[in-house]
Scaffold this motif. Structure first.
Motif, mmCIF file in Angstrom:
data_model
loop_
_atom_site.group_PDB
_atom_site.id
_atom_site.type_symbol
_atom_site.label_atom_id
_atom_site.label_comp_id
_atom_site.label_asym_id
_atom_site.label_seq_id
_atom_site.Cartn_x
_atom_site.Cartn_y
_atom_site.Cartn_z
ATOM 1 N N ASP A 152 -95.796 -66.145 40.400
ATOM 2 C CA ASP A 152 -94.551 -66.790 39.866
ATOM 3 C C ASP A 152 -93.816 -65.665 39.339
ATOM 4 O O ASP A 152 -92.365 -65.598 39.523
ATOM 5 N N LYS A 211 -93.503 -62.415 40.148
ATOM 6 C CA LYS A 211 -93.018 -61.778 41.166
ATOM 7 C C LYS A 211 -91.845 -62.194 41.659
ATOM 8 O O LYS A 211 -90.629 -61.482 41.891
ATOM 9 N N GLN A 212 -91.792 -63.661 41.913
ATOM 10 C CA GLN A 212 -90.616 -64.225 42.323
ATOM 11 C C GLN A 212 -89.389 -64.186 41.434
ATOM 12 O O GLN A 212 -88.171 -64.408 41.793
ATOM 13 N N LEU A 269 -89.095 -73.230 41.225
ATOM 14 C CA LEU A 269 -90.076 -72.240 41.631
ATOM 15 C C LEU A 269 -91.590 -72.905 42.006
ATOM 16 O O LEU A 269 -92.276 -72.589 42.908
#
Length: 365
Positions: free
Chosen positions: A134, A136-137, A345
């Protein structure tokens, strides 16, 4: 022990060590105030110049900017972690300030690693490996691999009187816990284990715990049922209850540690009823980050409705703190923006886990 107005006994006998080896005077001390070279790679972190200066401020009973969290709690409720340390100084082995003796590490707050099977909404990748994808996104910086506390390999635990164990999830690192405990004077050691209530100790670890002077376990739960699963993503409520029952059946000293946030502020009483049904003490704190999760960000009319409901219990310290939080100006748009981002997300929404809150917010979302 005689209480001081601002001073705290912790910096004389205590360190809080994060998974990456960073050292703090205590677990709620303001990180931004601590120099980066105060870590376990320093040849004597307890006597680092910053710690020495801090102790001088404590001896003069001067206010310390890093202790603002405790000062705020005391202004709201008359008590804090600082006042608890004074009241329970013997239990924690905190005597150097009162007795004017040389600093000695007797109380260690040790984060084993950031290995964790949950990715709680209020957490971060530094404290949970499950947060990496998460983060990283979201464009956040993430650690390279698992962060394991280097103190485990070369630390001296023989003089400890009190050991607080946390993670990540410490019970996912039971081999490391066993290694540490085998170096301790167990009959004279008190332990506080902080767990996300998804894992139980192995027989070997349990046997070591039974040799300690006392073991208290803080079970992290923020709600019941689906809402707890939402807030502590990765947990399953049935497994959580099963874990609670295991600790009860094995006669551990237990309390439930919960975090009040915008997502559960309207149903704190439900978790309290669960705790009462299990004869457990509930300890609740107000979320201090991320800021969008703070209850103050609810719309004014919703906050007023919730405050009226809570008024009947305003003599309770936690409820009083929540009422004051709901009286603080916030920004609902900030919540909506960040909540939508996280929901998208993770492909989830809290409306089914907390339908009452969703109904209260009808017309605002």
């Amino acid at each position: 022990m005689t209480k001081k107005k601002y001073a705290c006994p912790l910096p004389f006998n205590h360190m809080a060590i994060r998974p990456d080896g960073r050292v703090l005077p205590c677990c709620i001390y303001r990180w931004a105030d601590v120099p980066s070279d105060l870590n376990i790679f320093h040849n004597d972190p307890l006597n680092h110049p910053y710690m020495k200066d801090l102790r001088e401020q404590m001896r003069s009973d001067a206010p310390v900017s890093g202790c603002s969290y405790c000062y705020k709690d005391e202004a709201l409720n008359g008590q804090s972690m600082r006042t608890e340390m004074w009241d329970e100084s013997k239990k924690y082995g905190l005597s150097s300030l009162e007795n004017n003796t040389p600093p000695e590490l007797t109380y260690l707050d040790l984060s084993i690693s950031n290995t964790c099977n949950n990715k709680c909404r209020m957490c971060m990748p530094e404290l949970s490996t499950s947060w990496y994808a998460d983060a990283k996104q979201l464009g956040l910086e993430i650690p390279k691999g698992i962060i394991t506390n280097p103190l485990i390999e070369n630390g001296d635990f023989s003089k400890l009187k009190y050991l607080k164990l946390l993670g990540g999830e410490p019970l996912l690192e039971q081999d490391k816990l066993i290694k540490i405990l085998k170096q301790c004077d167990l009959p004279n050691l008190r332990i506080n284990l902080i767990t996300n209530t998804t894992v139980i100790p192995t027989e070997e670890l349990h046997n070591l715990f039974t040799q300690c002077k006392k073991v208290s376990v803080s079970l992290s739960m923020d709600a019941t049922g689906a809402l707890n699963e939402f807030l502590r993503k990765g947990s399953e409520w049935a497994k959580t209850v099963e874990t609670v029952d295991w600790f009860i059946s094995n006669n551990y000293d237990l309390n439930v540690h919960s975090v009040a946030s915008i997502y559960n502020v309207n149903v704190l009483d439900q978790l309290n009823k669960f705790c009462q049904s299990k004869k457990l003490i509930q300890k609740c704190v107000l979320v201090d980050g991320p800021e969008y999760m703070m209850p103050r960000n609810l719309p004014v009319q919703v906050k007023e409705k919730l405050k009226k409901r809570l008024e009947k219990d305003k003599n309770d310290a936690i409820i009083n703190t929540v009422i004051k939080e709901l009286s603080t100006p916030g920004n609902f748009d900030v919540f909506v923006e960040n909540d939508n981002k996280m929901n998208e997300l993770r492909n989830e929404h809290w409306k089914h886990a907390n339908p009452e809150l969703y109904k209260l917010l009808t017309g605002y979302l």
